[in-house]
Design an enzyme around this catalytic site. Structure first.
Site, short mmCIF file in Angstrom:
data_model
loop_
_atom_site.label_atom_id
_atom_site.label_comp_id
_atom_site.label_asym_id
_atom_site.label_seq_id
_atom_site.Cartn_x
_atom_site.Cartn_y
_atom_site.Cartn_z
N HIS A 132 -11.99 -52.87 -51.52
CA HIS A 132 -12.82 -53.80 -50.74
C HIS A 132 -14.16 -53.15 -50.44
O HIS A 132 -14.22 -51.98 -50.06
CB HIS A 132 -12.13 -54.17 -49.43
CG HIS A 132 -13.01 -54.89 -48.46
ND1 HIS A 132 -13.64 -56.08 -48.77
CD2 HIS A 132 -13.38 -54.59 -47.19
CE1 HIS A 132 -14.35 -56.48 -47.72
NE2 HIS A 132 -14.21 -55.59 -46.75
N GLU B 20 -7.89 -52.60 -42.50
CA GLU B 20 -7.49 -53.68 -43.42
C GLU B 20 -6.19 -53.35 -44.15
O GLU B 20 -5.92 -53.91 -45.21
CB GLU B 20 -8.60 -53.95 -44.44
CG GLU B 20 -9.93 -54.36 -43.86
CD GLU B 20 -9.90 -55.72 -43.15
OE1 GLU B 20 -8.86 -56.40 -43.23
OE2 GLU B 20 -10.91 -56.08 -42.52
N HIS C 255 -18.70 -54.13 -49.52
CA HIS C 255 -19.72 -55.09 -49.10
C HIS C 255 -20.80 -55.16 -50.18
O HIS C 255 -21.93 -54.72 -49.97
CB HIS C 255 -20.30 -54.68 -47.75
CG HIS C 255 -19.28 -54.54 -46.67
ND1 HIS C 255 -19.50 -53.83 -45.51
CD2 HIS C 255 -18.00 -55.01 -46.58
CE1 HIS C 255 -18.41 -53.89 -44.75
NE2 HIS C 255 -17.49 -54.59 -45.37
N HIS D 120 -19.31 -61.46 -46.06
CA HIS D 120 -18.67 -60.19 -45.69
C HIS D 120 -18.54 -59.24 -46.87
O HIS D 120 -19.03 -58.12 -46.83
CB HIS D 120 -17.29 -60.49 -45.09
CG HIS D 120 -16.54 -59.27 -44.64
ND1 HIS D 120 -15.67 -59.28 -43.57
CD2 HIS D 120 -16.49 -58.00 -45.12
CE1 HIS D 120 -15.16 -58.07 -43.41
NE2 HIS D 120 -15.63 -57.28 -44.35
#
Length: 274
Positions: A141, A117, A143, A212
């Site tokens: 980032h 990413e 989850h 996501h």
């Protein structure tokens, strides 16, 4: 010269990734973190740098990041193992002077690349550097379980999702008055999802990837972690509220406005109108 493993930024990444794994946000190789560094941050550790730094091309030129330094989690690396082998799990890199590629100066001792990413991170860094006049240095980032769960049951628009989280915990409006940006479901690891995320980062410090995970930003690793942690805690509350039959009472619009005035923040207007 000092050993880079003892640097504040390597130790900070070890703590952040360990905390994220312990929270249950980063199973297997899920999640990624990047921290923008200064030349002054890295200079004391040059003796640990590779004498022949490996060069890699970026998927698209990013001249706005020319000569910038970053420490980033590696692609395919498990957050639970960062504390065991940070030199293999992390990477210190510098973007080229033309913004077309980068050189790896430290890390990834067993090979590999920075997070898949990276484009999303770099595109968001560019936006947040402009929005905050260079103050924001972290893109994170993960989850986050309950935020993902809510993406299946709430309308996927910023106003609705933000209002739900503001009502889930009093501190939320104070911590993220700018609300939660939302992008459509998209294939991860692409320039397209990076473009969509960075567009939302112009207005929001949190961006939801439905089904996501979540992207968060901040000036420090602690601030970015705390931002996501606050939103995720509220999401957990609202998941439990729904499992108990839904709300009987909640924080009113007038109370949210009063909260903003008390703490000197301007709440996202669209979320107040829900």
């Amino acid at each position: 010269m000092q050993a880079i493993l003892s640097s504040w930024f390597v130790q900070g990444m070890i703590k952040a990734t360990s905390d994220m794994w312990l929270k249950g946000w980063d199973e297997r190789n899920g999640g990624n973190v990047s921290l923008r560094l200064t030349a002054e941050d890295v200079t004391p550790y040059e003796s640990d740098f590779s004498p022949q730094p490996r060069h890699e091309a970026l998927s698209q030129p990013m001249p706005e990041l020319a000569d910038c330094w970053f420490i980033v989690t590696g692609s395919g690396k498990f957050f639970r193992n960062v504390q065991l082998d940070p030199a293999d799990s992390l990477v210190v890199l510098q973007v080229d002077s033309d913004g077309k590629g980068y050189r790896i100066f430290w890390g990834l001792t067993n090979g590999g690349l920075p997070t898949s990413e990276l484009a999303s991170h770099f595109q968001s860094h560019i936006v947040r550097m402009g929005v905050t006049h260079g103050r924001d240095r972290v893109i994170m980032h993960c989850h986050a379980t309950n935020l993902i769960a809510l993406s299946y049951v709430l309308e996927l628009n910023t106003a609705t999702f933000t209002r739900e989280l503001w009502e889930g915990s009093t501190e939320c409006l104070v911590v993220f008055p700018d609300g939660v940006g939302i992008v459509p479901w998209m294939v991860p690891g692409t320039d397209s999802i990076g473009d969509a995320t960075s567009e939302q980062m112009k207005r929001h410090s949190l961006v939801l990837w439905p089904f996501h995970g979540i992207f968060g930003t901040g000036p420090t690793l602690d601030e970015a972690f705390g931002l996501i942690d606050t939103a995720e805690k509220s999401a957990e509350v609202m998941v439990k509220v729904r499992s108990m039959g839904g709300k009987k009472q909640t924080i009113s619009t007038e109370e949210l406005i009063a909260l903003g005035k008390r703490f000197g923040v301007t709440p996202l207007e669209a979320a107040l109108r829900v």
